[in-house]
Structures are given as C-alpha cells and as structure tokens.
Design a protein around this motif. Sequence first.
Motif, PDB file in Angstrom:
ATOM      1  N   ALA A 197       0.854  -1.197   0.000  1.00  0.00           N
ATOM      2  CA  ALA A 197       0.000   0.000   0.000  1.00  0.00           C
ATOM      3  C   ALA A 197       0.885   1.240   0.000  1.00  0.00           C
ATOM      4  N   VAL A 198       0.307   2.342  -0.465  1.00  0.00           N
ATOM      5  CA  VAL A 198       1.039   3.614  -0.469  1.00  0.00           C
ATOM      6  C   VAL A 198       0.049   4.740  -0.197  1.00  0.00           C
ATOM      7  N   HIS A 199       0.513   5.746   0.520  1.00  0.00           N
ATOM      8  CA  HIS A 199      -0.331   6.924   0.741  1.00  0.00           C
ATOM      9  C   HIS A 199       0.566   8.160   0.862  1.00  0.00           C
ATOM     10  N   GLY A 200      -0.001   9.298   0.564  1.00  0.00           N
ATOM     11  CA  GLY A 200       0.807  10.516   0.606  1.00  0.00           C
ATOM     12  C   GLY A 200       0.042  11.671   1.230  1.00  0.00           C
ATOM     13  N   TYR A 201       0.790  12.689   1.558  1.00  0.00           N
ATOM     14  CA  TYR A 201       0.177  13.916   2.099  1.00  0.00           C
ATOM     15  C   TYR A 201       1.031  15.113   1.681  1.00  0.00           C
ATOM     16  N   VAL A 202       0.358  16.117   1.137  1.00  0.00           N
ATOM     17  CA  VAL A 202       1.020  17.411   0.942  1.00  0.00           C
ATOM     18  C   VAL A 202       0.143  18.470   1.603  1.00  0.00           C
ATOM     19  N   ASN A 227      15.599  -0.304   1.484  1.00  0.00           N
ATOM     20  CA  ASN A 227      16.616  -1.358   1.505  1.00  0.00           C
ATOM     21  C   ASN A 227      16.718  -1.962   2.916  1.00  0.00           C
ATOM     22  N   ILE A 228      16.798  -1.099   3.927  1.00  0.00           N
ATOM     23  CA  ILE A 228      16.922  -1.570   5.317  1.00  0.00           C
ATOM     24  C   ILE A 228      15.673  -2.362   5.709  1.00  0.00           C
ATOM     25  N   ALA A 229      14.512  -1.801   5.401  1.00  0.00           N
ATOM     26  CA  ALA A 229      13.243  -2.435   5.806  1.00  0.00           C
ATOM     27  C   ALA A 229      13.100  -3.814   5.167  1.00  0.00           C
ATOM     28  N   SER A 230      13.510  -3.931   3.899  1.00  0.00           N
ATOM     29  CA  SER A 230      13.323  -5.220   3.218  1.00  0.00           C
ATOM     30  C   SER A 230      14.170  -6.299   3.881  1.00  0.00           C
ATOM     31  N   GLN A 231      15.283  -5.897   4.513  1.00  0.00           N
ATOM     32  CA  GLN A 231      16.115  -6.892   5.211  1.00  0.00           C
ATOM     33  C   GLN A 231      15.483  -7.349   6.525  1.00  0.00           C
ATOM     34  N   PHE A 232      14.746  -6.464   7.196  1.00  0.00           N
ATOM     35  CA  PHE A 232      13.995  -6.887   8.395  1.00  0.00           C
ATOM     36  C   PHE A 232      12.945  -7.936   8.005  1.00  0.00           C
ATOM     37  N   ILE A 233      12.330  -7.734   6.829  1.00  0.00           N
ATOM     38  CA  ILE A 233      11.329  -8.711   6.364  1.00  0.00           C
ATOM     39  C   ILE A 233      12.030 -10.010   5.966  1.00  0.00           C
ATOM     40  N   ALA A 234      13.148  -9.860   5.239  1.00  0.00           N
ATOM     41  CA  ALA A 234      13.854 -11.058   4.747  1.00  0.00           C
ATOM     42  C   ALA A 234      14.310 -11.950   5.900  1.00  0.00           C
ATOM     43  N   ASN A 235      14.771 -11.330   6.993  1.00  0.00           N
ATOM     44  CA  ASN A 235      15.273 -12.178   8.091  1.00  0.00           C
ATOM     45  C   ASN A 235      14.176 -12.577   9.074  1.00  0.00           C
ATOM     46  N   GLY A 236      12.948 -12.209   8.759  1.00  0.00           N
ATOM     47  CA  GLY A 236      11.811 -12.690   9.541  1.00  0.00           C
ATOM     48  C   GLY A 236      11.553 -11.925  10.837  1.00  0.00           C
ATOM     49  N   SER A 237      12.275 -10.809  11.070  1.00  0.00           N
ATOM     50  CA  SER A 237      12.084 -10.117  12.345  1.00  0.00           C
ATOM     51  C   SER A 237      10.954  -9.088  12.304  1.00  0.00           C
ATOM     52  N   ALA A 238      10.363  -8.847  11.157  1.00  0.00           N
ATOM     53  CA  ALA A 238       9.195  -7.949  11.080  1.00  0.00           C
ATOM     54  C   ALA A 238       8.305  -8.407   9.928  1.00  0.00           C
ATOM     55  N   ARG A 239       6.998  -8.245  10.096  1.00  0.00           N
ATOM     56  CA  ARG A 239       6.053  -8.646   9.033  1.00  0.00           C
ATOM     57  C   ARG A 239       5.327  -7.447   8.429  1.00  0.00           C
ATOM     58  N   LYS A 240       5.130  -6.404   9.209  1.00  0.00           N
ATOM     59  CA  LYS A 240       4.486  -5.195   8.676  1.00  0.00           C
ATOM     60  C   LYS A 240       5.362  -3.994   9.044  1.00  0.00           C
ATOM     61  N   ILE A 241       5.916  -3.359   8.022  1.00  0.00           N
ATOM     62  CA  ILE A 241       6.815  -2.219   8.260  1.00  0.00           C
ATOM     63  C   ILE A 241       6.284  -1.008   7.503  1.00  0.00           C
ATOM     64  N   ILE A 242       6.301   0.134   8.171  1.00  0.00           N
ATOM     65  CA  ILE A 242       5.986   1.390   7.462  1.00  0.00           C
ATOM     66  C   ILE A 242       7.297   2.127   7.200  1.00  0.00           C
ATOM     67  N   LEU A 245       3.553   0.638   2.949  1.00  0.00           N
ATOM     68  CA  LEU A 245       3.491  -0.514   3.844  1.00  0.00           C
ATOM     69  C   LEU A 245       4.252  -1.641   3.169  1.00  0.00           C
ATOM     70  N   LEU A 246       5.152  -2.260   3.917  1.00  0.00           N
ATOM     71  CA  LEU A 246       5.915  -3.403   3.392  1.00  0.00           C
ATOM     72  C   LEU A 246       5.507  -4.653   4.135  1.00  0.00           C
TER      73      LEU A 246
END
Length: 362
Positions: A11-16, A125-140, A170-171
């Motif tokens: 998902a993606v969302h923005g605000y200006v 890049n950092i967030a995708s590694q938290f997902i890859a190593n299984g330590s997070a499932r939902k990251i903003i 949302l990742l």
Amino acid sequence: MPVPARASITAVHGYVPPDLLTNADLARMVDTTDAWITERTGIKERHILRGEGLGTSHMAAEAVRGLLEKTGTKPNEIDLLICATTTPDMQFPSTANLICDMVGIKDIGSFDVQAACSGFLYSLNIASQFIANGSARKIIVVGADKMSSIIDYTDRATCVIFGDGAGAVLLEPSNSGYGIMDSLVRSDGAGWVHLHQKAGGSRIPASAESVKLRQHYVHQEGAAVYKFAIAKMAEVAGEILTRNNLRGDMIDWLVPHQANKRIIESTAEKMKLPMEKVMVTIQKYGNTTNATIPLCLWDYEPQLKPGNKLLLAAFGGGFTWAGAYVQWAYDGASAPRLTAKANGANANGANANGAKVNGNAS
Ligand code: UT7
C-alpha cells in the motif's frame, strides 16, 4: 535453512499540505521568473507547511494515518517504522518516534534514516532486510521533509526548487513472488561541500552568529550537484538493469527522485525509456527530498498493475545515491483512494493525487 522472505509494497499513501507557493509568488519574493523556473527545473508550484509548531512529523503522521486507514491496519499490527528525513522535527528524539506517538503505535522499533534525497530508498533497503530475516512482518517506511524550514527565501538559487510533503508505504512479506527484487545504496562523502546545511549540528551549534551568517539554510552549488546527479542517476539505473538481466525497454515505470525535470529526462533517455513510462510530479510538488519517490507512487498508484517492473533511482546530498528494482505487487486501480477529508491537499482543491488528471505532464 529457511528461504528469506521477499518484501513487497502492499500500500502507499501521501500527504502534501494545503498551502501552495507558485512560481508567480516566488517571482514577487526574489529576482526570478516563471519562465526561468519552468525551463530550468520543470517546477510550477510546491506545497508549503504553514502553522505554528508543525514539523515534518505532522505531514508524515497524516501519510501514515491514511496508510493505516486505507489498508484497515491497526497501529498495534505494525512491527517497525522507519522515517527517512533530512528535516527532523528535533535533533532528538527521532521523527519516527514522534510519528509513532502521534498515530498510536507503541512498543516497536522506530528510527530515522539520514541520507538526504536518497533516504527513502536507503530505508526501503533496510526495511526489506527486516522482512527477509523474519524479524518484522508489517513495516511502514515514510519519507517526509519540511524543506521550507531550511530554505532561505532570499536565495533564488535554492528557494525555487524545494517543497514540503510526505509519502508512506506498507511493506509485507510477498505472497505473490513480486516485491523488492533488488536494491543498492552508495555514497561519496567528498560531495558534502556542494550540498549541505552548515550550522545546527555538533560542528557549528546554533548561535546568534550562525543565524546572522545564514548558516541554517540549504547551501547548494547547483551546477556541481547537477553534474553528479546526471551521472549517478544513470549509473545506478544501469547497474540495477545489468544486475537483473534487464534492458531499459523491459521497464514499465521509471520512478526517479524529483530534483530537476532535466535530470529526470536525461536518466530516461540513457535508459532508452519514453517519458510516458516515467513518473513525474515535480511540476506540482517541487523537490520534496525524501518524499519525492513515495509521492510519485501515490500519484500513479491507480495505473500500477501486478507484475509491473519499476526502477526506482535517487541522488542527493552526501553525496548519496540509490536504486531499487521493484515488481509491483497489487492492482493499484482497486486500492481505496481516500476521500477529500482525509487528504489535506484535495480538501483544499489542489488535486494532489490525480495521476490520471495531471500526473506525467511533460
Ligand atoms: O535533490 C538533491 C540534489 N539536487 C539536485 O539534483 C539539484 C541539481 N541542480 C539543479 O537542478 C540546477 O543546477 C539548478 C536548478 C539548481 C540551477 O539550474 P542551472 O541551470 O544549473 O543554473 P546555474 O546555477 O548554473 O545558474 C545559471 C544562471 C546564473 O546566472 P549567471 O551567473 O549565468 O548570470 C544564476 O544566477 O541562472 C541564474 N539563476 C537564476 N535566474 C533566475 C539561478 N537561479 C535562478 C532563478 N531565477 N531562480
């Protein structure tokens, strides 16, 4: 050994913010013209956050709230929040900490990433590694900047370029095989002289003298930065293509950092991509630093289809540069678009998210 999970943007969302600063406004403030700004940068207007006590976290929290709302996600389901920003609310605590507090997220890891205009891609890049190593499932991951807080509105060389805004993604672990297929980050610290803010850090703490010398504003040697940006945006795009056995004509969307329309066009040309395949929002947002890429994704979301191949590329102060190859994971046209009430820009008629209406104007 378990196979690492692939992170995908779900998902993606923005605000200006609602207030606009147009080229005509700037022409009344400094010695410039709409024609010069349009021709040299591609920018027509930018959004500016006004209101006492409102910092970067205000816009980031709006983007995050919208992201939670449109995905029906509760704050306590989020495992990690990363904020990419160059204009944190305060030296400390991190803006990510403040955003979590504002949106009701507690007891998780949250931190800021500082890589100037490349910060959003560093964070992805950092967030995708938290997902890859299984330590997070939902990251903003939220990219947000109140650039107007560090711009000298008497300096025509910088004040015409920047705007304020925030964008969040949302990742989650991919269940389609699509997602962040590859990503890389790079830097060259020798570039700091060409783009930086002199005072306010530990080297030159804020003082009456530093204020008098106008050292709390962005210092940019535009032409030098332009030269590096042109070279590095093309280089990072080329490296991502080569590493993934891709050619430019196999890419559905180039999602470039929005610093200057001429840099965007040059990158597309070197990739042999027509401008119809390039996300361009610079005309209405200007350079929002860490928010440019997620704001592009937000604007163009209705046009994105599962499996679309996206190449993301950024260049910024540091120097830093970064790239990512993303296969889009969901049908953007079916994703909820929030009502005007939840969207600050639309509430004021600025039409911030109408990719079909005015995105991709070239
Ligand atoms: O996002 C992070 C990374 N940042 C970037 O990638 C930005 C890269 N740089 C750029 O986008 C461009 O260098 C700028 C848009 C900042 C400037 O455009 P330029 O074509 O490189 O202009 P310049 O700095 O070489 O200046 C050319 C002329 C100068 O006048 P003279 O010396 O030739 O008489 C400037 O004083 O344009 C003048 N100028 C302006 N004139 C009217 C500079 N700013 C303005 C202005 N209005 N706003």
